[in-house]
Motif scaffolding. Structure first.
Motif, PDB file in Angstrom:
ATOM      1  N   GLY A  86       1.678   7.645  -0.558  1.00  0.00           N
ATOM      2  CA  GLY A  86       2.192   9.027  -1.472  1.00  0.00           C
ATOM      3  C   GLY A  86       3.717   8.772  -1.949  1.00  0.00           C
ATOM      4  O   GLY A  86       4.300   7.918  -1.480  1.00  0.00           O
ATOM      5  N   VAL A  87       3.897   9.472  -2.886  1.00  0.00           N
ATOM      6  CA  VAL A  87       5.222   9.487  -3.283  1.00  0.00           C
ATOM      7  C   VAL A  87       5.913  10.927  -3.422  1.00  0.00           C
ATOM      8  O   VAL A  87       5.309  11.817  -3.426  1.00  0.00           O
ATOM      9  CB  VAL A  87       5.456   8.970  -4.752  1.00  0.00           C
ATOM     10  CG1 VAL A  87       4.580   7.380  -4.587  1.00  0.00           C
ATOM     11  CG2 VAL A  87       4.421   9.547  -5.743  1.00  0.00           C
ATOM     12  N   ALA A  88       7.187  11.091  -3.573  1.00  0.00           N
ATOM     13  CA  ALA A  88       8.048  12.265  -3.726  1.00  0.00           C
ATOM     14  C   ALA A  88       8.037  12.217  -5.091  1.00  0.00           C
ATOM     15  O   ALA A  88       7.859  11.434  -6.271  1.00  0.00           O
ATOM     16  CB  ALA A  88       9.151  12.057  -3.108  1.00  0.00           C
ATOM     17  N   SER A  89       8.630  13.362  -5.584  1.00  0.00           N
ATOM     18  CA  SER A  89       8.976  13.906  -7.106  1.00  0.00           C
ATOM     19  C   SER A  89      10.059  13.079  -7.722  1.00  0.00           C
ATOM     20  O   SER A  89      10.004  12.609  -8.793  1.00  0.00           O
ATOM     21  CB  SER A  89       9.314  15.475  -7.373  1.00  0.00           C
ATOM     22  OG  SER A  89      10.587  15.460  -6.440  1.00  0.00           O
ATOM     23  N   SER A  90      10.969  12.467  -6.776  1.00  0.00           N
ATOM     24  CA  SER A  90      11.901  11.422  -7.151  1.00  0.00           C
ATOM     25  C   SER A  90      11.783  10.196  -6.251  1.00  0.00           C
ATOM     26  O   SER A  90      11.934  10.308  -5.126  1.00  0.00           O
ATOM     27  CB  SER A  90      13.122  11.989  -6.694  1.00  0.00           C
ATOM     28  OG  SER A  90      13.421  13.158  -7.683  1.00  0.00           O
ATOM     29  N   SER A  91      10.920   9.158  -6.924  1.00  0.00           N
ATOM     30  CA  SER A  91      10.830   7.995  -5.841  1.00  0.00           C
ATOM     31  C   SER A  91      11.326   6.701  -6.746  1.00  0.00           C
ATOM     32  O   SER A  91      11.399   6.591  -7.908  1.00  0.00           O
ATOM     33  CB  SER A  91       9.588   7.802  -5.835  1.00  0.00           C
ATOM     34  OG  SER A  91       9.066   8.794  -5.295  1.00  0.00           O
ATOM     35  N   VAL A  92      11.925   5.712  -5.839  1.00  0.00           N
ATOM     36  CA  VAL A  92      12.082   4.442  -6.372  1.00  0.00           C
ATOM     37  C   VAL A  92      11.380   3.398  -5.821  1.00  0.00           C
ATOM     38  O   VAL A  92      11.604   3.261  -4.458  1.00  0.00           O
ATOM     39  CB  VAL A  92      13.540   4.114  -6.472  1.00  0.00           C
ATOM     40  CG1 VAL A  92      13.788   2.792  -6.965  1.00  0.00           C
ATOM     41  CG2 VAL A  92      14.237   5.067  -7.463  1.00  0.00           C
ATOM     42  N   PHE A  93      10.416   2.661  -6.379  1.00  0.00           N
ATOM     43  CA  PHE A  93       9.817   1.348  -5.440  1.00  0.00           C
ATOM     44  C   PHE A  93      10.401   0.227  -6.248  1.00  0.00           C
ATOM     45  O   PHE A  93       9.971  -0.090  -7.408  1.00  0.00           O
ATOM     46  CB  PHE A  93       8.242   1.646  -5.754  1.00  0.00           C
ATOM     47  CG  PHE A  93       7.567   0.765  -4.802  1.00  0.00           C
ATOM     48  CD1 PHE A  93       7.696   0.551  -3.488  1.00  0.00           C
ATOM     49  CD2 PHE A  93       7.018  -0.364  -5.819  1.00  0.00           C
ATOM     50  CE1 PHE A  93       6.818  -0.628  -2.918  1.00  0.00           C
ATOM     51  CE2 PHE A  93       6.266  -1.321  -5.033  1.00  0.00           C
ATOM     52  CZ  PHE A  93       6.352  -1.475  -3.740  1.00  0.00           C
ATOM     53  N   ARG A 110       1.011  -1.211  -0.051  1.00  0.00           N
ATOM     54  CA  ARG A 110       0.177  -0.083  -0.196  1.00  0.00           C
ATOM     55  C   ARG A 110       1.056   1.368  -0.139  1.00  0.00           C
ATOM     56  O   ARG A 110       1.630   1.455   0.859  1.00  0.00           O
ATOM     57  CB  ARG A 110      -0.906  -0.050   1.127  1.00  0.00           C
ATOM     58  CG  ARG A 110      -1.907   1.164   1.401  1.00  0.00           C
ATOM     59  CD  ARG A 110      -2.920   1.084   2.565  1.00  0.00           C
ATOM     60  NE  ARG A 110      -3.505   2.322   2.447  1.00  0.00           N
ATOM     61  CZ  ARG A 110      -3.903   3.086   3.668  1.00  0.00           C
ATOM     62  NH1 ARG A 110      -3.086   2.873   4.660  1.00  0.00           N
ATOM     63  NH2 ARG A 110      -4.335   4.111   3.625  1.00  0.00           N
ATOM     64  N   ILE A 111       0.654   2.038  -1.005  1.00  0.00           N
ATOM     65  CA  ILE A 111       1.746   3.177  -1.242  1.00  0.00           C
ATOM     66  C   ILE A 111       0.774   4.416  -0.869  1.00  0.00           C
ATOM     67  O   ILE A 111      -0.197   4.675  -1.675  1.00  0.00           O
ATOM     68  CB  ILE A 111       2.432   3.377  -2.563  1.00  0.00           C
ATOM     69  CG1 ILE A 111       3.153   2.120  -2.789  1.00  0.00           C
ATOM     70  CG2 ILE A 111       2.817   4.711  -2.952  1.00  0.00           C
ATOM     71  CD1 ILE A 111       3.827   2.105  -4.047  1.00  0.00           C
ATOM     72  N   LEU A 156       0.486  13.696   4.986  1.00  0.00           N
ATOM     73  CA  LEU A 156      -0.249  12.677   4.532  1.00  0.00           C
ATOM     74  C   LEU A 156      -1.406  12.357   5.263  1.00  0.00           C
ATOM     75  O   LEU A 156      -1.586  12.497   6.513  1.00  0.00           O
ATOM     76  CB  LEU A 156       0.575  11.522   4.208  1.00  0.00           C
ATOM     77  CG  LEU A 156       1.638  11.932   3.322  1.00  0.00           C
ATOM     78  CD1 LEU A 156       2.662  10.495   3.211  1.00  0.00           C
ATOM     79  CD2 LEU A 156       1.162  11.887   1.962  1.00  0.00           C
TER      80      LEU A 156
END
Length: 60
Positions: free
Chosen positions: A20-27, A17-18, A56
């Motif tokens: 939120g993400v940042a402008s530079s993200s790696v999953f 479950r994600i 959030l």
């Protein structure tokens, strides 16, 4: 240079479950040999607007 070595003996991923993400993200789930990251900023500094972080939603 940062050299990070991680050794996972066994990895089992159920649900992800994600929120939120940042402008530079790696999953990443799984193995990889190399991750190369780069950044480029082409906007003039005077046009950048930096505002406070948006909180959030809390889980519950």
């Amino acid at each position: 240079m940062l050299n990070l070595h991680v050794e996972n003996k066994q990895l089992c991923v159920g649900d992800v479950r994600i929120v939120g993400v940042a402008s530079s993200s790696v999953f990443l789930i799984g193995d990889t040999e190399v991750i190369s990251l780069s950044s480029m900023f082409d906007t003039p500094p005077e046009s950048v607007i930096i505002s406070p972080f948006v909180p959030l939603p809390s889980e519950g």
